[in-house]
Design a protein around this motif. Structure first.
Motif, PDB file in Angstrom:
ATOM      1  N   ALA A 212      57.320  15.932 -19.230  1.00  0.00           N
ATOM      2  CA  ALA A 212      58.231  14.780 -19.210  1.00  0.00           C
ATOM      3  C   ALA A 212      57.519  13.516 -18.731  1.00  0.00           C
ATOM      4  O   ALA A 212      58.106  12.433 -18.724  1.00  0.00           O
ATOM      5  N   LEU A 213      56.257  13.673 -18.305  1.00  0.00           N
ATOM      6  CA  LEU A 213      55.520  12.534 -17.744  1.00  0.00           C
ATOM      7  C   LEU A 213      54.725  11.786 -18.808  1.00  0.00           C
ATOM      8  O   LEU A 213      54.356  12.347 -19.841  1.00  0.00           O
ATOM      9  N   SER A 214      54.419  10.539 -18.522  1.00  0.00           N
ATOM     10  CA  SER A 214      53.504   9.776 -19.377  1.00  0.00           C
ATOM     11  C   SER A 214      52.099  10.347 -19.188  1.00  0.00           C
ATOM     12  O   SER A 214      51.838  11.085 -18.214  1.00  0.00           O
ATOM     13  N   HIS A 215      51.212   9.979 -20.086  1.00  0.00           N
ATOM     14  CA  HIS A 215      49.821  10.429 -19.965  1.00  0.00           C
ATOM     15  C   HIS A 215      49.260  10.090 -18.578  1.00  0.00           C
ATOM     16  O   HIS A 215      48.711  10.944 -17.874  1.00  0.00           O
ATOM     17  N   ALA A 216      49.420   8.835 -18.175  1.00  0.00           N
ATOM     18  CA  ALA A 216      48.863   8.402 -16.889  1.00  0.00           C
ATOM     19  C   ALA A 216      49.545   9.126 -15.729  1.00  0.00           C
ATOM     20  O   ALA A 216      48.885   9.574 -14.787  1.00  0.00           O
ATOM     21  N   ALA A 217      50.868   9.259 -15.798  1.00  0.00           N
ATOM     22  CA  ALA A 217      51.598   9.883 -14.686  1.00  0.00           C
ATOM     23  C   ALA A 217      51.255  11.368 -14.579  1.00  0.00           C
ATOM     24  O   ALA A 217      51.144  11.906 -13.468  1.00  0.00           O
ATOM     25  N   TYR A 218      51.063  12.046 -15.710  1.00  0.00           N
ATOM     26  CA  TYR A 218      50.674  13.462 -15.640  1.00  0.00           C
ATOM     27  C   TYR A 218      49.356  13.602 -14.888  1.00  0.00           C
ATOM     28  O   TYR A 218      49.194  14.496 -14.057  1.00  0.00           O
ATOM     29  N   HIS A 219      48.436  12.699 -15.169  1.00  0.00           N
ATOM     30  CA  HIS A 219      47.121  12.787 -14.541  1.00  0.00           C
ATOM     31  C   HIS A 219      47.118  12.305 -13.090  1.00  0.00           C
ATOM     32  O   HIS A 219      46.154  12.496 -12.370  1.00  0.00           O
ATOM     33  N   GLU A 220      48.189  11.661 -12.674  1.00  0.00           N
ATOM     34  CA  GLU A 220      48.289  11.267 -11.265  1.00  0.00           C
ATOM     35  C   GLU A 220      49.219  12.184 -10.455  1.00  0.00           C
ATOM     36  O   GLU A 220      48.932  12.464  -9.291  1.00  0.00           O
ATOM     37  N   PHE A 221      50.324  12.643 -11.062  1.00  0.00           N
ATOM     38  CA  PHE A 221      51.349  13.329 -10.276  1.00  0.00           C
ATOM     39  C   PHE A 221      51.444  14.825 -10.531  1.00  0.00           C
ATOM     40  O   PHE A 221      52.123  15.529  -9.803  1.00  0.00           O
ATOM     41  N   SER A 222      50.823  15.335 -11.588  1.00  0.00           N
ATOM     42  CA  SER A 222      50.884  16.790 -11.760  1.00  0.00           C
ATOM     43  C   SER A 222      49.503  17.449 -11.712  1.00  0.00           C
ATOM     44  O   SER A 222      49.244  18.294 -10.857  1.00  0.00           O
ATOM     45  N   LEU A 223      48.626  17.036 -12.617  1.00  0.00           N
ATOM     46  CA  LEU A 223      47.334  17.727 -12.749  1.00  0.00           C
ATOM     47  C   LEU A 223      46.516  17.835 -11.451  1.00  0.00           C
ATOM     48  O   LEU A 223      46.011  18.921 -11.139  1.00  0.00           O
ATOM     49  N   PRO A 224      46.360  16.750 -10.660  1.00  0.00           N
ATOM     50  CA  PRO A 224      45.528  16.872  -9.450  1.00  0.00           C
ATOM     51  C   PRO A 224      46.077  17.894  -8.457  1.00  0.00           C
ATOM     52  O   PRO A 224      45.313  18.538  -7.741  1.00  0.00           O
ATOM     53  N   TYR A 225      47.407  18.038  -8.414  1.00  0.00           N
ATOM     54  CA  TYR A 225      47.998  18.999  -7.478  1.00  0.00           C
ATOM     55  C   TYR A 225      47.808  20.430  -7.978  1.00  0.00           C
ATOM     56  O   TYR A 225      47.650  21.350  -7.180  1.00  0.00           O
ATOM     57  N   LEU A 226      47.816  20.603  -9.303  1.00  0.00           N
ATOM     58  CA  LEU A 226      47.507  21.927  -9.862  1.00  0.00           C
ATOM     59  C   LEU A 226      46.072  22.301  -9.500  1.00  0.00           C
ATOM     60  O   LEU A 226      45.782  23.422  -9.090  1.00  0.00           O
ATOM     61  N   GLU A 227      45.181  21.329  -9.642  1.00  0.00           N
ATOM     62  CA  GLU A 227      43.773  21.573  -9.333  1.00  0.00           C
ATOM     63  C   GLU A 227      43.580  21.917  -7.856  1.00  0.00           C
ATOM     64  O   GLU A 227      42.834  22.823  -7.500  1.00  0.00           O
ATOM     65  N   ARG A 228      44.312  21.198  -7.003  1.00  0.00           N
ATOM     66  CA  ARG A 228      44.202  21.448  -5.567  1.00  0.00           C
ATOM     67  C   ARG A 228      44.654  22.876  -5.230  1.00  0.00           C
ATOM     68  O   ARG A 228      44.034  23.572  -4.419  1.00  0.00           O
ATOM     69  N   ILE A 229      45.748  23.307  -5.847  1.00  0.00           N
ATOM     70  CA  ILE A 229      46.236  24.673  -5.603  1.00  0.00           C
ATOM     71  C   ILE A 229      45.186  25.687  -6.040  1.00  0.00           C
ATOM     72  O   ILE A 229      44.823  26.596  -5.282  1.00  0.00           O
ATOM     73  N   ILE A 230      44.683  25.508  -7.264  1.00  0.00           N
ATOM     74  CA  ILE A 230      43.733  26.491  -7.809  1.00  0.00           C
ATOM     75  C   ILE A 230      42.508  26.605  -6.903  1.00  0.00           C
ATOM     76  O   ILE A 230      42.016  27.709  -6.646  1.00  0.00           O
ATOM     77  N   SER A 231      42.058  25.470  -6.365  1.00  0.00           N
ATOM     78  CA  SER A 231      40.856  25.541  -5.523  1.00  0.00           C
ATOM     79  C   SER A 231      41.153  26.238  -4.191  1.00  0.00           C
ATOM     80  O   SER A 231      40.226  26.674  -3.511  1.00  0.00           O
ATOM     81  N   GLY A 232      42.425  26.391  -3.832  1.00  0.00           N
ATOM     82  CA  GLY A 232      42.771  27.067  -2.579  1.00  0.00           C
ATOM     83  C   GLY A 232      43.214  28.508  -2.747  1.00  0.00           C
ATOM     84  O   GLY A 232      43.602  29.169  -1.778  1.00  0.00           O
ATOM     85  N   LEU A 233      43.201  29.014  -3.988  1.00  0.00           N
ATOM     86  CA  LEU A 233      43.708  30.377  -4.214  1.00  0.00           C
ATOM     87  C   LEU A 233      42.642  31.442  -3.996  1.00  0.00           C
ATOM     88  O   LEU A 233      41.457  31.211  -4.254  1.00  0.00           O
ATOM     89  N   THR A 234      43.096  32.600  -3.569  1.00  0.00           N
ATOM     90  CA  THR A 234      42.251  33.790  -3.487  1.00  0.00           C
ATOM     91  C   THR A 234      41.914  34.200  -4.919  1.00  0.00           C
ATOM     92  O   THR A 234      42.808  34.480  -5.695  1.00  0.00           O
ATOM     93  N   ARG A 235      40.643  34.193  -5.274  1.00  0.00           N
ATOM     94  CA  ARG A 235      40.294  34.485  -6.667  1.00  0.00           C
ATOM     95  C   ARG A 235      39.775  35.895  -6.868  1.00  0.00           C
ATOM     96  O   ARG A 235      39.535  36.318  -7.992  1.00  0.00           O
ATOM     97  N   GLU A 236      39.538  36.606  -5.753  1.00  0.00           N
ATOM     98  CA  GLU A 236      39.081  37.977  -5.897  1.00  0.00           C
ATOM     99  C   GLU A 236      39.721  38.829  -4.826  1.00  0.00           C
ATOM    100  O   GLU A 236      39.831  38.404  -3.681  1.00  0.00           O
TER     101      GLU A 236
END
Ligand code: CP3
Length: 353
Positions: A212-236
């Motif tokens: 539902a977000l604009s291109h710019a808003a997706y890259h500011e309000f959704s994607l970076p937080y997804l990336e932050r979560i992934i970098s904090g997850l137990t991967r093994e």
């Protein structure tokens, strides 16, 4: 320990498989009469989620009927805002609602990530019970909503057509929305890690409203937080990789940037051609999807033909997990779901080996 059928996990890691594995978003749900019976016994949907015994029972129901290659924890993405104290309830026929939507600045300043062991123990108990009941037959998927998608429900106070409240905040007071998203990202990270600790063997993050977000808003309000979560997850865990799937509904325009945030796989809705998506993401991630759920309103022959189109478009080789492009509708006939699972298993063999 590895499940006896680990086809789903191998496909997510783009390792060779004999066929294309399949699971279905909302595979335990109202299209199954046995689900409706268990829900009636629970009283309502939230009580069902909060009972580990009954959540285990409904998680297993679709696996008893269909040859699915994964189980998904029966719960809801809104358990986190519920644990934050927003007062989740389901009004009959209206979907989820919050008694106390998050709008005031002081409430946003006070918002805190819940301790999963303390506030979401019923989910963790369900995860370990389901793992026990599965007895290593197929892998168990844990899940959460994305920070932005959770924020949509928290700020709107329920579902929305226009996202008026959250978008007003996003443009007028972006600092407040960023504050909510930071707390949500912290909450999702510890919640998913707790699910992994309890036995989840892969996790999916549902970014149902990122589209539902604009291109710019997706890259500011959704994607970076997804990336932050992934970098904090137990991967093994116990020597096994725990794959992460990111599903942004309506995210087809952004697959290249989504492929760069560290996820093992991206979920696709039905609007994109999966072969095209594969060419765009290259060998960075596996793909999951993406049959239009409405195909399941037709008949077994059509379901088979439409499944064949998706398989053919993806083409030969590994890295594909079959799924719908969104959750299965409550108006679907289980017979068509059976036809889909069988068709994918039979027809996909020629893409492998
Ligand atoms: O996939 C599965 O089988 C696991 C269970 C699961 C549910 N919800 C059960 C459910 C999962 C993974 C979810 C995720 C979820 N919940 C999302 C993200 C996925 C998506 O659909 O985009 C969202 C946005 C929610 C919030 C939510 N929960 C809504 C909007 C609704 C009402 C919609 C509806 O179908 O009525 C729910 C209720 C809900 N969650 C049901 C189920 C089986 C139906 C409740 C019932 O039994 O009445």
């Amino acid at each position: 320990m590895k499940p006896k059928n680990d086809t789903f996990l191998r496909a997510l890691l783009r390792q060779p498989t004999e066929y294309t594995p399949i699971w279905i978003m909302r595979q335990a749900g109202r299209y199954l009469p046995e689900y409706n019976q268990t829900r009636a016994r629970a009283g309502d949907f939230l009580s069902l989620c909060k009972s580990p015994d009954l959540a285990t029972e409904v998680t297993l129901q679709p696996l008893a009927r269909f040859g699915l290659d994964a189980a998904i924890l029966f719960s809801d993405i809104l358990t986190i805002p519920d644990a934050m104290g927003l007062g989740l309830y389901f009004a009959a026929g209206e979907g989820p609602k919050f008694e106390r939507p998050l709008r005031d600045e002081w409430e946003i300043r006070d918002l805190a990530a819940p301790d999963p062991a303390d506030k979401l123990g019923y989910v963790l108990d369900a995860v370990s019970q389901i793992r026990k009941a599965l007895d290593n037959s197929v892998p168990l998927i844990g899940f959460s909503g994305s920070p932005f998608t959770l924020a949509c429900y928290m700020v709107e106070g329920g579902g929305s057509d226009d996202f008026r409240h959250i978008k007003t905040m996003m443009y007028a007071r972006p600092d407040l929305l960023h504050r909510i998203l930071e707390v949500n990202a912290e909450a999702v990270t510890s919640y998913l890690n707790a699910q992994i600790e309890a036995g989840a063997q892969a996790v999916q993050i549902f970014d149902s409203w990122g589209g539902a977000l604009s291109h710019a808003a997706y890259h500011e309000f959704s994607l970076p937080y997804l990336e932050r979560i992934i970098s904090g997850l137990t991967r093994e865990k116990d020597g096994q990789r725990i794959p992460v799937i990111v599903f942004t509904k309506g995210g087809g325009l952004w697959l290249e940037s989504m492929a760069d945030i560290g996820a093992d796989a991206l979920g696709l809705d039905w609007t994109v051609d999966i072969g095209d998506a594969r060419r765009r993401v290259g060998d960075k991630v596996a793909l999951q999807g993406n049959l239009d759920p409405a195909v399941l309103f037709s008949n077994p022959e059509t379901v088979r033909a439409e499944a064949a189109k998706v398989l053919q478009s993806y083409g030969k080789g590994t890295g594909h997990v079959f799924n719908l492009g969104h959750g299965v509708s409550q108006f679907t006939s289980p017979e068509n779901v059976a036809a889909l699972v069988d068709a994918v298993h039979e027809l996909s063999r020629e893409n492998h080996g």
